[in-house]
Design a protein around this motif. Structure first.
Motif, PDB file in Angstrom:
ATOM      1  N   ILE A  51      71.731  81.135  40.445  1.00  0.00           N
ATOM      2  CA  ILE A  51      70.663  82.009  39.958  1.00  0.00           C
ATOM      3  C   ILE A  51      71.051  82.801  38.716  1.00  0.00           C
ATOM      4  N   LYS A  52      70.024  83.170  37.937  1.00  0.00           N
ATOM      5  CA  LYS A  52      70.166  84.203  36.911  1.00  0.00           C
ATOM      6  C   LYS A  52      68.992  85.140  37.058  1.00  0.00           C
ATOM      7  N   GLN A  53      69.311  86.404  37.270  1.00  0.00           N
ATOM      8  CA  GLN A  53      68.323  87.440  37.499  1.00  0.00           C
ATOM      9  C   GLN A  53      68.150  88.299  36.253  1.00  0.00           C
ATOM     10  N   GLY A  54      67.048  89.038  36.216  1.00  0.00           N
ATOM     11  CA  GLY A  54      66.818  89.944  35.096  1.00  0.00           C
ATOM     12  C   GLY A  54      66.114  91.204  35.557  1.00  0.00           C
ATOM     13  N   TRP A  55      66.483  92.347  34.970  1.00  0.00           N
ATOM     14  CA  TRP A  55      65.851  93.621  35.334  1.00  0.00           C
ATOM     15  C   TRP A  55      65.970  94.599  34.175  1.00  0.00           C
ATOM     16  N   MET A  56      64.921  95.353  33.926  1.00  0.00           N
ATOM     17  CA  MET A  56      64.969  96.426  32.927  1.00  0.00           C
ATOM     18  C   MET A  56      63.661  97.200  32.968  1.00  0.00           C
ATOM     19  N   GLU A  57      63.705  98.418  32.480  1.00  0.00           N
ATOM     20  CA  GLU A  57      62.513  99.231  32.284  1.00  0.00           C
ATOM     21  C   GLU A  57      62.095  99.137  30.830  1.00  0.00           C
ATOM     22  N   ILE A  58      60.782  99.011  30.600  1.00  0.00           N
ATOM     23  CA  ILE A  58      60.249  99.036  29.248  1.00  0.00           C
ATOM     24  C   ILE A  58      59.147 100.096  29.197  1.00  0.00           C
ATOM     25  N   ASP A  59      58.541 100.268  28.023  1.00  0.00           N
ATOM     26  CA  ASP A  59      57.587 101.367  27.846  1.00  0.00           C
ATOM     27  C   ASP A  59      56.418 101.293  28.816  1.00  0.00           C
ATOM     28  N   ASN A  60      55.963 100.080  29.120  1.00  0.00           N
ATOM     29  CA  ASN A  60      54.748  99.968  29.932  1.00  0.00           C
ATOM     30  C   ASN A  60      54.993  99.401  31.319  1.00  0.00           C
ATOM     31  N   GLY A  61      56.227  99.426  31.802  1.00  0.00           N
ATOM     32  CA  GLY A  61      56.450  98.936  33.149  1.00  0.00           C
ATOM     33  C   GLY A  61      57.889  98.570  33.451  1.00  0.00           C
ATOM     34  N   VAL A  62      58.053  97.845  34.533  1.00  0.00           N
ATOM     35  CA  VAL A  62      59.372  97.417  35.014  1.00  0.00           C
ATOM     36  C   VAL A  62      59.399  95.897  35.050  1.00  0.00           C
ATOM     37  N   VAL A  63      60.404  95.336  34.405  1.00  0.00           N
ATOM     38  CA  VAL A  63      60.603  93.887  34.384  1.00  0.00           C
ATOM     39  C   VAL A  63      61.588  93.520  35.475  1.00  0.00           C
ATOM     40  N   LEU A  64      61.204  92.581  36.330  1.00  0.00           N
ATOM     41  CA  LEU A  64      62.128  92.083  37.356  1.00  0.00           C
ATOM     42  C   LEU A  64      61.871  90.582  37.523  1.00  0.00           C
ATOM     43  N   ASN A  65      62.911  89.788  37.285  1.00  0.00           N
ATOM     44  CA  ASN A  65      62.787  88.339  37.288  1.00  0.00           C
ATOM     45  C   ASN A  65      63.847  87.706  38.181  1.00  0.00           C
ATOM     46  N   THR A  66      63.455  86.684  38.922  1.00  0.00           N
ATOM     47  CA  THR A  66      64.416  85.886  39.689  1.00  0.00           C
ATOM     48  C   THR A  66      64.224  84.428  39.313  1.00  0.00           C
ATOM     49  N   THR A  67      65.303  83.764  38.918  1.00  0.00           N
ATOM     50  CA  THR A  67      65.215  82.376  38.472  1.00  0.00           C
ATOM     51  C   THR A  67      66.428  81.612  38.986  1.00  0.00           C
ATOM     52  N   GLY A  68      66.283  80.296  39.122  1.00  0.00           N
ATOM     53  CA  GLY A  68      67.448  79.525  39.525  1.00  0.00           C
ATOM     54  C   GLY A  68      67.122  78.124  39.995  1.00  0.00           C
ATOM     55  N   VAL A  69      68.199  77.437  40.358  1.00  0.00           N
ATOM     56  CA  VAL A  69      68.141  76.111  40.965  1.00  0.00           C
ATOM     57  C   VAL A  69      68.359  76.312  42.461  1.00  0.00           C
ATOM     58  N   VAL A  70      67.469  75.752  43.277  1.00  0.00           N
ATOM     59  CA  VAL A  70      67.429  76.080  44.696  1.00  0.00           C
ATOM     60  C   VAL A  70      67.333  74.804  45.525  1.00  0.00           C
ATOM     61  N   GLY A  71      68.017  74.820  46.691  1.00  0.00           N
ATOM     62  CA  GLY A  71      67.857  73.738  47.645  1.00  0.00           C
ATOM     63  C   GLY A  71      68.974  72.722  47.595  1.00  0.00           C
ATOM     64  N   THR A  72      69.029  71.885  48.609  1.00  0.00           N
ATOM     65  CA  THR A  72      70.050  70.854  48.703  1.00  0.00           C
ATOM     66  C   THR A  72      69.985  69.945  47.490  1.00  0.00           C
ATOM     67  N   GLY A  73      71.139  69.787  46.814  1.00  0.00           N
ATOM     68  CA  GLY A  73      71.176  68.961  45.618  1.00  0.00           C
ATOM     69  C   GLY A  73      70.454  69.557  44.435  1.00  0.00           C
ATOM     70  N   GLY A  74      70.079  70.841  44.527  1.00  0.00           N
ATOM     71  CA  GLY A  74      69.340  71.472  43.431  1.00  0.00           C
ATOM     72  C   GLY A  74      67.951  70.894  43.252  1.00  0.00           C
ATOM     73  N   ARG A  75      67.255  70.666  44.371  1.00  0.00           N
ATOM     74  CA  ARG A  75      65.953  69.986  44.299  1.00  0.00           C
ATOM     75  C   ARG A  75      64.914  70.766  43.510  1.00  0.00           C
ATOM     76  N   TYR A  76      64.882  72.092  43.683  1.00  0.00           N
ATOM     77  CA  TYR A  76      63.820  72.890  43.072  1.00  0.00           C
ATOM     78  C   TYR A  76      64.372  73.769  41.953  1.00  0.00           C
ATOM     79  N   ILE A  77      63.573  73.930  40.908  1.00  0.00           N
ATOM     80  CA  ILE A  77      63.849  74.914  39.868  1.00  0.00           C
ATOM     81  C   ILE A  77      62.768  75.985  39.973  1.00  0.00           C
ATOM     82  N   VAL A  78      63.197  77.243  40.055  1.00  0.00           N
ATOM     83  CA  VAL A  78      62.271  78.350  40.310  1.00  0.00           C
ATOM     84  C   VAL A  78      62.365  79.378  39.195  1.00  0.00           C
TER      85      VAL A  78
END
Length: 310
Positions: A247-274
């Motif tokens: 996974i690579k995650q992301g988080w930060m506050e900006i002027d108009n809100g809060v950014v929060l992201n979750t991304t990665g390769v998931v599952g046996t053999g990396g079946r899913y990209i999220v």
């Protein structure tokens, strides 16, 4: 798709190896002999071999209804925790080579530390895909697994700044990636969920194997607490504690809100990209923001963990 050893559960140091074996049963033939006429004894119950089990049908792409149901479940789960959240989602199934579900997949969102995927790609590309040694290699690992901003700052300036975004777009065929307005703020790069899917697919499938393995192995060792003290095991790892991930995650506050992201390769053999991106209303605390993203991933968990969508 290259097989991967990815972290499982909340301990990102554990690796999974998945092997598949097949065996066929061949009943014995009659004894050889040109003059023998001995009759074979009749088969009796319990001796007769059972026919082979039919092969399981290959996976099929999610139907439009299944895609819509999953998207609605994710949106409802996130907004139940933090109403008014803007969501971008793309989940790609590499076995069926189709999108499992999506929400605003071509809308741009701020990346925050997810941008470090582009930084490490450019560093390795400029090195001819050769891995650095010693302290330089350690810094790359720390930037990915510990989300070290200070390493990203140095490498961003050393390797081209906003040209990193443009080079990545050209290299990978990204169509929804825009450099930051302020060239010093790499975290304000904007990308679409669909582009993030393309990035992970490039790292796993098209990047030279040694370099790709290095990146995904570092992502599979993402630490519970980032170097800035943030708990980065929200979203994918929190909702899928017994499923392989990198996974690579992301988080930060900006002027108009809060950014929060979750991304990665998931599952046996990396079946899913999220790729799940959120912009949550101004004033949202990070605890609530993390809970919302984890709730969204939990709506996908049964499917990503191997059970079919309802």
């Amino acid at each position: 798709m290259k097989p991967r050893a990815l972290a499982v559960g909340l301990s990102a140091a554990v690796l999974i190896a998945v092997g598949v074996t097949a065996a066929a049963h061949h009943p014995p033939g009659e004894p050889a002999g040109h003059a023998t006429t001995t009759a074979r004894a009749p088969y009796s119950a319990g001796v007769l071999a059972r026919p082979a089990e039919p092969a399981a049908p290959p996976p099929t792409p999610a139907s439009p209804r299944e895609q819509a149901n999953l998207a609605a479940a994710v949106s409802d789960a996130v907004n139940e925790v933090v109403p008014g959240t803007d969501i971008g989602l793309a989940v790609y199934d590499r076995t069926t080579e189709s999108m499992l579900t999506s929400i605003n997949p071509d809308e741009q969102f701020y990346t925050a530390s997810v941008m470090k995927l582009l930084i490490v790609t450019e560093v390795l590309r400029q090195a001819g895909w050769r891995l650095p040694a010693g302290e330089d290699r350690t810094e790359l690992q720390v930037m990915l697994s510990g989300s070290a901003d200070w390493v990203a700052n140095v490498l961003w300036n050393r390797h081209g700044g906003t040209e990193i975004d443009r080079n990545a777009a050209h290299l990978m065929g990204l169509t929804g990636t825009t450099p930051p307005t302020d060239p010093e703020q790499w975290e304000m790069t904007r990308m679409t969920p669909r582009d993030i899917v393309t990035v992970y697919d490039y790292i796993d499938e098209k990047m030279p194997a040694t370099a790709g393995d290095f990146v995904l192995d570092a992502l599979a060792r993402t630490t519970r607490i980032a170097l800035d003290g943030f708990d980065q095991h929200f979203g994918i790892p929190a909702a899928l504690p017994n499923t392989a991930w990198a996974i690579k995650q992301g988080w930060m506050e900006i002027d108009n809100g809060v950014v929060l992201n979750t991304t990665g390769v998931v599952g046996t053999g990396g079946r899913y990209i999220v790729a799940l991106f959120t912009l949550q209303p101004d004033g949202t605390g990070f605890d609530s923001a993390s809970e919302a993203v984890t709730a969204g991933m939990a709506a996908l968990a049964p499917t990503l963990a191997g059970r079919p969508p309802r």
